[in-house]
Design an enzyme around this catalytic site. Structure first.
Site, short mmCIF file in Angstrom:
data_model
loop_
_atom_site.label_atom_id
_atom_site.label_comp_id
_atom_site.label_asym_id
_atom_site.label_seq_id
_atom_site.Cartn_x
_atom_site.Cartn_y
_atom_site.Cartn_z
N LYS A 1 -6.10 -11.72 80.91
CA LYS A 1 -5.03 -12.34 81.69
C LYS A 1 -3.72 -11.70 81.25
CE LYS A 1 -2.37 -15.79 81.32
NZ LYS A 1 -1.24 -15.03 81.91
N GLY B 1 1.21 -13.28 71.77
CA GLY B 1 2.33 -13.90 72.46
C GLY B 1 3.15 -14.72 71.48
N SER B 2 3.84 -15.71 71.99
CA SER B 2 4.75 -16.48 71.13
C SER B 2 4.00 -17.48 70.25
CB SER B 2 5.76 -17.22 72.01
OG SER B 2 5.08 -18.14 72.82
N THR C 1 3.20 -20.80 72.11
CA THR C 1 1.99 -20.79 72.93
C THR C 1 0.74 -20.71 72.04
OG1 THR C 1 3.23 -19.64 74.65
CG2 THR C 1 0.86 -19.66 74.90
N GLY C 2 0.85 -19.96 70.94
CA GLY C 2 -0.29 -19.82 70.02
C GLY C 2 -0.77 -21.18 69.51
N GLU D 1 -2.04 -13.32 67.49
CA GLU D 1 -0.99 -12.40 67.02
C GLU D 1 0.30 -12.92 67.63
OE1 GLU D 1 -1.09 -10.08 64.88
OE2 GLU D 1 -3.23 -9.77 64.63
N CYS E 1 7.22 -7.46 68.58
CA CYS E 1 6.94 -8.52 67.61
C CYS E 1 7.35 -8.09 66.21
CB CYS E 1 5.47 -8.90 67.65
SG CYS E 1 4.37 -7.49 67.51
N GLU F 1 13.66 -16.01 66.58
CA GLU F 1 13.21 -14.68 67.03
C GLU F 1 13.99 -14.33 68.28
OE1 GLU F 1 9.30 -14.31 68.85
OE2 GLU F 1 9.10 -12.30 68.02
P1 NAD Z 1 4.20 -16.21 75.78
O1 NAD Z 1 3.59 -16.93 74.63
O2 NAD Z 1 5.20 -16.91 76.58
O3 NAD Z 1 3.09 -15.71 76.80
C1 NAD Z 1 2.03 -14.87 76.41
C2 NAD Z 1 0.86 -15.08 77.35
O4 NAD Z 1 0.35 -16.41 77.21
C3 NAD Z 1 1.19 -14.92 78.83
O5 NAD Z 1 0.12 -14.23 79.44
C4 NAD Z 1 1.27 -16.35 79.32
O6 NAD Z 1 1.03 -16.48 80.70
C5 NAD Z 1 0.20 -17.01 78.50
N1 NAD Z 1 0.35 -18.46 78.32
C6 NAD Z 1 1.48 -19.21 78.41
N2 NAD Z 1 1.21 -20.50 78.15
C7 NAD Z 1 -0.13 -20.59 77.88
C8 NAD Z 1 -1.00 -21.64 77.52
N3 NAD Z 1 -0.56 -22.90 77.36
N4 NAD Z 1 -2.30 -21.36 77.31
C9 NAD Z 1 -2.77 -20.11 77.43
N5 NAD Z 1 -1.99 -19.05 77.78
C10 NAD Z 1 -0.68 -19.28 78.00
O7 NAD Z 1 4.80 -14.86 75.13
P2 NAD Z 1 5.65 -13.72 75.86
O8 NAD Z 1 7.01 -14.29 76.12
O9 NAD Z 1 4.87 -13.13 76.97
O10 NAD Z 1 5.73 -12.61 74.70
C11 NAD Z 1 6.70 -12.60 73.71
C12 NAD Z 1 6.15 -13.14 72.40
O11 NAD Z 1 4.97 -12.46 72.03
C13 NAD Z 1 7.10 -12.95 71.23
O12 NAD Z 1 7.14 -14.11 70.47
C14 NAD Z 1 6.47 -11.82 70.43
O13 NAD Z 1 6.82 -11.77 69.08
C15 NAD Z 1 5.02 -12.06 70.67
N6 NAD Z 1 4.23 -10.85 70.45
C16 NAD Z 1 3.47 -10.77 69.32
C17 NAD Z 1 2.74 -9.62 69.06
C18 NAD Z 1 1.90 -9.52 67.82
O14 NAD Z 1 1.03 -8.65 67.77
N7 NAD Z 1 2.08 -10.37 66.84
C19 NAD Z 1 2.79 -8.55 69.95
C20 NAD Z 1 3.56 -8.67 71.09
C21 NAD Z 1 4.28 -9.84 71.33
#
Ligand code: NAD
Length: 469
Positions: A170, A221-222, A225-226, A243, A277, A373
């Site tokens: 996704k 992702g964030s 959300t994690g 991650e 990130c 962040e």
């Molecule tokens: P986000 O958490 O908003 O979204 C990431 C993904 O999760 C998207 O595909 C989104 O549609 C999906 N999502 C949203 N809510 C969800 C839920 N409740 N259940 C399941 N999936 C859901 O993050 P973003 O704004 O797309 O990315 C930026 C963040 O990602 C920053 O915090 C950054 O540090 C982090 N990031 C981390 C790494 C790493 O390897 N540690 C790498 C890249 C980005």
């Protein structure tokens, strides 16, 4: 342009206004492409296809699975320029960075294609044969962010497939195009159902994370959300690799070469317009060099050429999407209140989510610009005096993804570095990552490991085969 999804080896989606999502170019704010708006039905079909494909795929010899991953690397490499242009248009990054993402993706895929899960014989004698096997899990859901829309999905597809799993990807809602295009190109040789991809409007993720037929969620992702994903996966005890976000400190001791160190830290902070990130997100510069260091960073920031990623010469593209642009703008306001903005700011009178790189000085721990962040082109610099206490300041964060320590004395820097609570700690460098190097996060920066043999093993389940002779 209309780009379909891939489910069960078929390109899926209808190009009507009601059934599609518009993809916006962040440099122009114009919609230039459409992808299907995925539905619950699409998720169910994709998971069912992946489940059906799993038995045959997992039983194929690993050499065949590795060869398939190698072929995907060829697709990325043979089409790099076309794909990089598409990526630059949807994500905003300058072409050299978009080409770099293709190069990295190819390199990671080739490395995964050379790996195999660990597993070992722990006893084989007259009495017992005890083998620790690493068996695939089943269907993996790979949920991805918008900052590296090609690299991150392949960080999941590569190891998932080599280990014998099938996958549903996704992408982030604002950046699905390039990954859809690549997977369409791979569809001629990847068996139906082994890789599926479903687009959404930020609404279908939870369906994957609590789906009874998904065995593992690999999420990037964030942190916010994690946490939701971890809770959602609990009902079915899914494996999760998370991650997440970071707030990487760079600690600069007084004995550095200021010009060289500032240039390297600047590079580590503003790559991908700061939307990394592992970017440097707060600098602790020693009082003895503080002014000089801030001035050097500001000089570099003034030289940046902010513009459309497709325009030759742009060194920094726009922020990727409107929502993130708003978040960064709010942080700029608070930085202006709490410290001194030396240079940079929102580009006015022009379409696009452009921000000229910002250097903020005279800020302190506790200010939003230091504690949060930013995920945008803004870098706070904090003055410190006591070298013995600076590690503690760096550690006073809920994040623990990356960090760096800079000094003319490598052993002194290494000593400080070893006390930093983060998954990657660099000395005299920042963001040196690679497919052979494990990547993990402390605290709210993550759970589990990606990359390398350790990362591959996370796509497997330990099974002990214990035979009495
Ligand atoms: P986000 O958490 O908003 O979204 C990431 C993904 O999760 C998207 O595909 C989104 O549609 C999906 N999502 C949203 N809510 C969800 C839920 N409740 N259940 C399941 N999936 C859901 O993050 P973003 O704004 O797309 O990315 C930026 C963040 O990602 C920053 O915090 C950054 O540090 C982090 N990031 C981390 C790494 C790493 O390897 N540690 C790498 C890249 C980005």
């Amino acid at each position: 342009m209309f780009q379909k999804m891939l489910i069960n080896g078929e390109l899926v989606g209808e190009d009507t206004k009601k059934t599609t999502i518009g993809i916006v170019n962040p440099s122009t704010e114009k919609t230039f492409a459409r992808v299907p708006k995925g539905t619950k039905n699409h998720i169910n079909k994709a998971v069912a296809a992946a489940k059906r494909a799993f038995p045959a795929w997992s039983q194929r010899p690993i050499s065949e699975r590795q060869a398939m991953v190698e072929k995907m690397a060829d697709v990325v490499s043979n089409n790099a320029e076309m794909l990089a242009r598409l990526l630059s248009k949807e994500q905003g990054k300058p072409m050299p960075e978009a080409m770099g993402e293709m190069g990295w993706t190819e390199g990671y895929l080739r490395h995964y294609a050379s790996l195999q899960p660990s597993g070992r014989m722990i006893q084989n004698d007259d009495e017992f044969k005890i083998e620790v096997r690493r068996v695939p899990l089943g269907v993996v859901a790979g949920i991805c962010p918008w900052n590296f829309p090609v690299l991150v999905p392949f960080w999941k597809i590569g190891p998932a497939l080599v280990a014998g799993n099938t996958i549903v990807i996704k992408p982030a809602p604002t950046t699905p195009l390039t990954i859809l295009k690549i997977l369409e190109l791979c569809n001629s040789f990847v068996p139906a159902g082994v890789i599926n991809v479903v687009c959404d409007e930020n609404d279908l993720g939870p369906m994957l994370t609590n789906h009874p037929d998904v065995a593992k969620v690999s999420f990037t992702g964030s942190s916010e959300t994690g946490k939701k994903i971890m809770a959602s996966a609990a009902g079915t005890v899914k494996r999760v690799t998370l991650e997440l976000g970071g707030n990487d400190p760079a600690i600069v001791l007084p004995d550095v070469n200021v010009k060289e160190t500032a240039a390297q830290i600047y590079g580590g902070a503003f790559l991908n317009a700061g939307q990394v990130c592992l970017a440097v997100k707060r600098v602790y510069a020693h009082a003895e060099i503080y002014d000089e260091f801030c001035n050097e960073l500001a000089t570099l920031a003034r030289e940046a050429i902010v513009g459309d990623g497709l325009q030759q010469g742009s060194s920094i593209g726009p922020v990727q999407n409107k929502e993130q642009f708003k978040k960064v703008k709010a942080l700029i306001k608070s930085a202006d209140k709490d410290g001194t903005i030396m240079t940079g700011g929102v580009v006015k009178g022009k379409k696009g989510y452009f921000i000229k790189p910002i250097i903020v000085r005279d800020v302190k721990d506790g200010d939003d610009i230091v504690d949060k962040e930013q995920f945008g082109p803004i870098l706070p610099v904090i003055r410190f005096k006591d070298i013995k206490k600076v590690g503690k300041k760096a550690n006073a964060s809920d994040y623990g993804l990356g960090a760096s320590v800079w000094s003319g004395d490598v052993s002194k820097a290494t000593k400080i570095a070893s006390g930093i609570e983060s998954g990657s700690v660099w000395v005299n460098q920042h963001i040196n990552i690679g497919p052979h190097i494990p990547m993990a996060g402390f605290k709210t920066s993550g759970l589990g490991v990606e990359q390398s043999g350790e990362g591959l093993d996370e796509y497997t389940q330990i099974q002990v085969l214990n035979v009495a002779k």
